[in-house]
Design a protein around this motif. Structure first.
Motif, mmCIF file in Angstrom:
data_model
loop_
_atom_site.group_PDB
_atom_site.id
_atom_site.type_symbol
_atom_site.label_atom_id
_atom_site.label_comp_id
_atom_site.label_asym_id
_atom_site.label_seq_id
_atom_site.Cartn_x
_atom_site.Cartn_y
_atom_site.Cartn_z
ATOM 1 N N GLU A 250 63.408 43.857 20.382
ATOM 2 C CA GLU A 250 64.392 43.667 19.312
ATOM 3 C C GLU A 250 64.751 42.202 19.156
ATOM 4 O O GLU A 250 64.926 41.703 18.045
ATOM 5 N N THR A 251 64.846 41.513 20.270
ATOM 6 C CA THR A 251 65.189 40.102 20.194
ATOM 7 C C THR A 251 64.075 39.319 19.505
ATOM 8 O O THR A 251 64.338 38.508 18.606
ATOM 9 N N SER A 254 63.846 40.186 15.742
ATOM 10 C CA SER A 254 65.174 40.241 15.113
ATOM 11 C C SER A 254 65.463 41.608 14.512
ATOM 12 O O SER A 254 65.689 41.738 13.324
ATOM 13 N N ARG A 260 69.867 44.640 21.147
ATOM 14 C CA ARG A 260 70.577 43.481 20.622
ATOM 15 C C ARG A 260 72.084 43.668 20.765
ATOM 16 O O ARG A 260 72.815 42.765 21.172
ATOM 17 N N THR A 263 73.027 42.978 24.420
ATOM 18 C CA THR A 263 73.092 41.560 24.817
ATOM 19 C C THR A 263 74.306 40.888 24.181
ATOM 20 O O THR A 263 75.017 40.122 24.832
ATOM 21 N N ASP A 264 74.558 41.190 22.908
ATOM 22 C CA ASP A 264 75.735 40.604 22.248
ATOM 23 C C ASP A 264 77.026 41.034 22.941
ATOM 24 O O ASP A 264 77.929 40.226 23.174
#
Lengths: 306, 325
Positions: A250-251, A254, A260, A263-264
């Motif tokens: 996913e990173t 994008s 994601r 991690t955020d």
């Protein structure tokens, strides 16, 4: 068979309890204070303290845990510290992207991997075997992120054939699916080769030949079907890895998926969201293992009749 | 009554290849016949080549490094060594079938017994599934399985060793084979079950007038079952005789040693005689007679020249220089 499934289902309950404890406690081991992050670096201590009180962060951990579990059982995973949206809603909106990725990997990798492995075993010692295993080793040694970057560089930047990120059309899924599946494909190729080689030496394969069965059927019905027992176990473990592997994919591409979001959320110390995602990951893992166990029972009568 | 030959093995040589050029000979110049309706015993220590002989006859050396490099195996006029794979496939499980030493591992663990039996039957007949199932039940009954419908629905792990071997026999006999090759069929079973299985094989053999090649290292089994015996040592036939002759007048020193080392009840012997030494390594066969290093009668001639298989009586052959008169 029904009893076997029921027993497996029951066994997941204590497992989920343990997982929930671990998930909850781990978050609180990460250094950093969500109240401080929420209030901002400049905020006065009283304000931070007030936020902490409001979020219930001053309660003893055990109380926090019990409250969380109580709500979770009602389907409420709390509200995100960051966006104030319900965590379930947040996860659901991202989950559909992640599941697309997982399926994109699963739709080809196990089949191709098992096929390569079985062909290598049948043609052991030939160039087919050598080529297949070389391919598998390359697939195993190439890290997912590198494959992804190379894919983008080659197919998107140089040839302009595929989009370099985002989701939406089938075309968008091709590169991520390659990154998601390569590891599984390679691992399964190696495992199914050795498993098939083992079954080929079994007495019952000789029996099948001795009864005059056609070679292809000896290979498929008698050798391959039995070699699957080992392969399915490995497959279960690999799919678990696929879920966490989605974070990387996913990173790179994008894609706004669960990885994601995780991690955020970690960066923001968004406890409810982190807990919710980890719980979801764990739940999926348990579910997949349950499916694998059931599948295991289908192909291995010894397990079913225990 | 003239004896009709069913299977003729001529100068069979089977080699195992560790690479393209280097090989060891597991079976060397083996020749024998099996008559119709006869039980022929093939005896010898582990590693003497008796199992390789049986796998050579069944053409089951695929997936082993073994290969038939010389000789003929003629079953009912067809040379199995030269026959195309498709023809062999039709003969296997049909005209010629085989049962193995480990009944528990010889059945496919993930298939029910009925499926495995129906598979065998339908490969060699035009029966429908229902007819094949009925035939399978009938075969199980014939081999003394008390409740065929129940056993048919079982998986192999639900059966005992003796039951599994009965199923294997039922399966092997289901297409009325002319030749049954039984490779140590009772070695893995309890003694009481052994006797039952042997009786069963004998009964079915009589009923169907089929022939059996019985491979064993157990002389007791040979004495009970066979009419004729072949003794193998280090890949070669060392003696061949009717069973009474072999036990009454064993001629080869190896056969004599084998028979002497069978314990006899009430003989008063405290220490059981044994043959000194062990079977030679296939890769480094002694020159001359292969048994010479272990033979108490060995002469210089034995150690340098390979003896022929001398005809020493009616149906009695022996590979020993002592017999060269």
């Amino acid at each position: 068979m029904g009893r076997y499934v029921a027993r497996r289902l029951l066994e997941t309950i204590p497992l989920m309890v343990i997982i929930s404890i671990v998930v909850f406690m781990f978050i609180h081991l990460i250094p950093g204070d969500p109240a401080k992050t929420l209030a901002g670096v400049e905020a006065p201590l009283e304000e931070v303290e007030a936020i902490r009180e409001e979020l219930g962060l001053n309660d003893p951990l055990i109380v926090q845990y019990v409250n969380w579990v109580k709500d979770a059982l009602k389907g409420d995973l709390g509200r995100s510290f960051k966006s104030d949206l319900p965590v379930t809603e947040l996860i659901w909106s991202r989950f559909q992207f992640t599941i697309q990725l997982v399926f994109a990997g699963l739709i080809w990798a196990p089949f191709v991997g098992i096929f390569i492995g079985v062909m290598c075993a049948i043609k052991r010692g030939t160039f087919v075997d050598l080529g297949g295993m070389l391919f598998a080793i390359c697939g195993l040694s190439a890290p997912g992120f590198w494959l992804g970057l190379m894919g983008i560089q080659f197919f998107s930047v140089k040839m302009g054939l595929l989009p370099s990120g985002g989701l939406g059309t089938l075309k968008h899924l091709i590169l991520p699916s390659m990154v998601m599946g390569t590891g599984i494909m390679a691992t399964l190729a190696r495992y199914s080769r050795s498993s098939m080689l083992e079954t080929l030496r079994e007495d019952y394969v000789r029996t099948a030949r001795a009864k005059g069965q056609r070679e292809q059927i000896v290979m498929f019905r008698h050798a391959f079907m039995n070699s699957l027992i080992q392969v399915v176990t490995i497959l279960g473990l690999q799919i678990g890895g696929l879920l966490s592997g989605s974070v990387l994919t996913e990173t790179i591409f994008s894609i706004p998926g669960m990885g994601r979001l995780l991690t955020d959320s970690i960066a923001y110390r968004d406890y409810p969201t982190i807990q919710g995602i980890l719980l979801m990951f764990a739940l999926q893992y348990v579910l997949i293992n349950l499916i694998v166990d059931v599948l295991y029972g289908v192909i291995n009568p010894k397990i079913r009749y225990d | 009554m003239a004896k009709e030959v069913l299977l003729e093995v001529k100068d069979l040589r089977t080699e195992f290849f560790s690479s393209k050029k280097s090989s060891v000979t597991a079976v060397a110049d083996v020749s024998f016949d099996i008559n119709k309706g006869e039980i022929l015993g093939l005896v010898g220590e582990s590693g003497c080549g008796k199992s390789v002989t049986s796998l050579s006859i069944m053409q089951l050396l695929k997936d082993t490094p073994g290969k038939i490099t010389n000789g003929q195996i003629i079953l009912d006029g067809v040379d199995l060594v030269k026959a195309p794979a498709e023809e062999i496939r039709k003969i296997r499980g049909g005209k010629m079938s085989m049962i193995f030493q480990e009944p528990m591992s010889a059945l496919n663990p993930s298939m029910r017994i009925d499926k495995q039996m129906i598979e065998t039957i339908r490969l060699h007949s035009d029966m429908t599934k229902e007819q094949a199932l009925a035939h399978a039940a009938e075969m199980l009954k014939k081999v003394g399985i008390p409740d065929p419908p129940r056993v048919l629905k079982n998986y192999p792990h639900q059966l005992s060793g003796g039951m599994s071997q009965r199923v294997m026999i039922a399966m092997a006999m289901s297409n009325d084979p002319k030749l049954l090759i039984a490779d140590e069929p009772t070695t893995a079973l309890d003694v009481t079950i052994q006797a039952q299985i042997l009786d069963l094989m004998k009964k079915i053999q009589k009923e169907e007038n089929s022939s059996i090649l019985l491979i064993t290292h157990d002389l007791g089994v040979v004495a009970e079952m066979c009419s004729r015996v072949i003794v193998m040592y280090a890949g070669k036939i060392v003696e061949e005789a009717p069973v009474e002759v072999l036990f009454g007048n064993p001629s080869h020193p190896y056969t004599q040693g084998l028979i002497a080392s069978v314990p006899k009840l009430g003989s008063g012997v405290k220490v059981l005689p044994s043959i000194p030494g062990s079977v030679p390594d296939l890769a480094s066969m002694p020159e001359g007679c292969r048994f010479a290093p272990r033979c108490k009668y060995a002469t210089d001639k034995c150690r340098t020249m390979n003896p022929d298989l001398f005809q020493i009586g009616e149906n009695h052959r022996c590979r020993c220089w002592l017999m060269d008169k």
